[in-house]
Design a protein around this motif. Structure first.
Motif, PDB file in Angstrom:
ATOM      1  N   GLY A   9       5.241  19.591   1.393  1.00  0.00           N
ATOM      2  CA  GLY A   9       4.087  18.731   1.601  1.00  0.00           C
ATOM      3  C   GLY A   9       3.558  18.201   0.285  1.00  0.00           C
ATOM      4  O   GLY A   9       4.040  18.555  -0.786  1.00  0.00           O
ATOM      5  N   ARG A  38       1.278  19.643  13.895  1.00  0.00           N
ATOM      6  CA  ARG A  38       0.344  19.256  12.853  1.00  0.00           C
ATOM      7  C   ARG A  38      -1.081  19.305  13.379  1.00  0.00           C
ATOM      8  O   ARG A  38      -1.317  19.185  14.586  1.00  0.00           O
ATOM      9  CB  ARG A  38       0.661  17.854  12.320  1.00  0.00           C
ATOM     10  CG  ARG A  38       0.466  16.732  13.318  1.00  0.00           C
ATOM     11  CD  ARG A  38       0.980  15.423  12.726  1.00  0.00           C
ATOM     12  NE  ARG A  38       0.770  14.300  13.636  1.00  0.00           N
ATOM     13  CZ  ARG A  38       1.236  13.075  13.423  1.00  0.00           C
ATOM     14  NH1 ARG A  38       1.948  12.802  12.318  1.00  0.00           N
ATOM     15  NH2 ARG A  38       0.992  12.105  14.281  1.00  0.00           N
ATOM     16  N   ALA A  40      -4.881  17.773  12.098  1.00  0.00           N
ATOM     17  CA  ALA A  40      -5.748  17.055  11.169  1.00  0.00           C
ATOM     18  C   ALA A  40      -7.163  17.627  11.286  1.00  0.00           C
ATOM     19  O   ALA A  40      -7.515  18.208  12.315  1.00  0.00           O
ATOM     20  CB  ALA A  40      -5.740  15.568  11.487  1.00  0.00           C
ATOM     21  N   THR A  91      -1.666  12.213   8.074  1.00  0.00           N
ATOM     22  CA  THR A  91      -2.302  13.232   7.250  1.00  0.00           C
ATOM     23  C   THR A  91      -2.711  14.422   8.109  1.00  0.00           C
ATOM     24  O   THR A  91      -3.414  14.266   9.114  1.00  0.00           O
ATOM     25  CB  THR A  91      -3.539  12.650   6.542  1.00  0.00           C
ATOM     26  OG1 THR A  91      -3.108  11.652   5.613  1.00  0.00           O
ATOM     27  CG2 THR A  91      -4.310  13.737   5.805  1.00  0.00           C
ATOM     28  N   VAL A  93      -2.202  19.191   8.297  1.00  0.00           N
ATOM     29  CA  VAL A  93      -1.455  20.393   7.921  1.00  0.00           C
ATOM     30  C   VAL A  93      -0.300  20.515   8.910  1.00  0.00           C
ATOM     31  O   VAL A  93      -0.517  20.509  10.135  1.00  0.00           O
ATOM     32  CB  VAL A  93      -2.334  21.653   7.979  1.00  0.00           C
ATOM     33  CG1 VAL A  93      -1.496  22.900   7.737  1.00  0.00           C
ATOM     34  CG2 VAL A  93      -3.457  21.550   6.946  1.00  0.00           C
ATOM     35  N   TYR A  94       0.893  20.610   8.386  1.00  0.00           N
ATOM     36  CA  TYR A  94       2.097  20.705   9.213  1.00  0.00           C
ATOM     37  C   TYR A  94       2.585  22.152   9.230  1.00  0.00           C
ATOM     38  O   TYR A  94       2.770  22.762   8.174  1.00  0.00           O
ATOM     39  CB  TYR A  94       3.182  19.788   8.663  1.00  0.00           C
ATOM     40  CG  TYR A  94       2.946  18.338   8.968  1.00  0.00           C
ATOM     41  CD1 TYR A  94       1.928  17.622   8.341  1.00  0.00           C
ATOM     42  CD2 TYR A  94       3.731  17.662   9.900  1.00  0.00           C
ATOM     43  CE1 TYR A  94       1.689  16.293   8.632  1.00  0.00           C
ATOM     44  CE2 TYR A  94       3.516  16.319  10.192  1.00  0.00           C
ATOM     45  CZ  TYR A  94       2.480  15.656   9.561  1.00  0.00           C
ATOM     46  OH  TYR A  94       2.263  14.337   9.854  1.00  0.00           O
ATOM     47  N   ARG A  95       2.813  22.651  10.432  1.00  0.00           N
ATOM     48  CA  ARG A  95       3.286  24.022  10.602  1.00  0.00           C
ATOM     49  C   ARG A  95       4.569  24.019  11.402  1.00  0.00           C
ATOM     50  O   ARG A  95       4.739  23.198  12.314  1.00  0.00           O
ATOM     51  CB  ARG A  95       2.244  24.867  11.334  1.00  0.00           C
ATOM     52  CG  ARG A  95       0.908  24.971  10.663  1.00  0.00           C
ATOM     53  CD  ARG A  95      -0.049  25.761  11.534  1.00  0.00           C
ATOM     54  NE  ARG A  95       0.330  27.172  11.622  1.00  0.00           N
ATOM     55  CZ  ARG A  95      -0.233  28.036  12.464  1.00  0.00           C
ATOM     56  NH1 ARG A  95      -1.175  27.628  13.284  1.00  0.00           N
ATOM     57  NH2 ARG A  95       0.124  29.301  12.463  1.00  0.00           N
ATOM     58  N   THR A 121       1.805  23.457   5.585  1.00  0.00           N
ATOM     59  CA  THR A 121       1.824  22.723   4.325  1.00  0.00           C
ATOM     60  C   THR A 121       1.039  21.434   4.516  1.00  0.00           C
ATOM     61  O   THR A 121       1.174  20.775   5.553  1.00  0.00           O
ATOM     62  CB  THR A 121       3.268  22.451   3.865  1.00  0.00           C
ATOM     63  OG1 THR A 121       3.257  21.828   2.577  1.00  0.00           O
ATOM     64  CG2 THR A 121       4.031  21.575   4.843  1.00  0.00           C
ATOM     65  N   GLN A 122       0.225  21.093   3.543  1.00  0.00           N
ATOM     66  CA  GLN A 122      -0.646  19.937   3.656  1.00  0.00           C
ATOM     67  C   GLN A 122       0.117  18.661   3.333  1.00  0.00           C
ATOM     68  O   GLN A 122       0.819  18.578   2.314  1.00  0.00           O
ATOM     69  CB  GLN A 122      -1.837  20.064   2.701  1.00  0.00           C
ATOM     70  CG  GLN A 122      -2.757  18.855   2.670  1.00  0.00           C
ATOM     71  CD  GLN A 122      -3.562  18.696   3.940  1.00  0.00           C
ATOM     72  OE1 GLN A 122      -4.148  19.661   4.438  1.00  0.00           O
ATOM     73  NE2 GLN A 122      -3.605  17.478   4.475  1.00  0.00           N
ATOM     74  N   THR A 124      -0.762  14.618   2.859  1.00  0.00           N
ATOM     75  CA  THR A 124      -1.845  13.649   2.719  1.00  0.00           C
ATOM     76  C   THR A 124      -1.244  12.293   2.390  1.00  0.00           C
ATOM     77  O   THR A 124      -0.497  12.159   1.416  1.00  0.00           O
ATOM     78  CB  THR A 124      -2.827  14.058   1.616  1.00  0.00           C
ATOM     79  OG1 THR A 124      -3.338  15.365   1.896  1.00  0.00           O
ATOM     80  CG2 THR A 124      -3.980  13.070   1.537  1.00  0.00           C
TER      81      THR A 124
END
Length: 127
Positions: A9, A38, A40, A91, A93-95, A121-122, A124
């Motif tokens: 990320g 994800r 937001a 944008t 956070v992806y998990r 992981t962020q 943006t």
């Protein structure tokens, strides 16, 4: 017990690309369906993409079709999410998540209390 760790990320400009990785340890993911989700700020968790254990089947939310590609390398115990043509609305956070013997489509509605999940992981995207 499988542990999942996301990476890749960061900050990118709209129209750019990022490649996320989800590395598994503590066990093999070769019999697991894997998914990316994800979330937001202020929004619900959202399914993004999933892949079955053999890579034969993939499944995407409409919003990312044609832009994101999920893949896996069972020999490396790793799943990837290639993200192209990124937009500010990507944008979040992806998990990544893993569920044994699940189908790719079933991962879209996985119970968050089941399976294994990474910390995220962020990502943006600036306009």
């Amino acid at each position: 017990q499988v542990q999942l760790v996301e990476s890749g990320g960061g900050l990118a400009q709209a129209g750019g690309s990022l490649r996320l990785s989800c590395a598994a340890s503590g066990g093999t993911i070769s019999t697991y369906a894997m998914g990316w989700f994800r979330q937001a700020p202020g929004k619900e968790r959202e399914f993004v993409a999933a892949i079955n254990w053999s890579s034969e089947y993939t499944y995407y939310v409409d919003l990312v079709k044609g832009r994101f590609t999920i893949s896996r390398d069972n020999a490396k115990n790793t799943v990837y999410l290639q993200m192209n043509s990124l937009k500010p609305e990507d944008t979040a956070v992806y998990r990544c998540a893993a569920k044994r013997f699940a189908t790719a489509q079933a991962m879209a509605s996985i119970n968050p209390t089941l399976g294994y999940w990474g910390q995220g992981t962020q990502v943006t995207i600036s306009s």
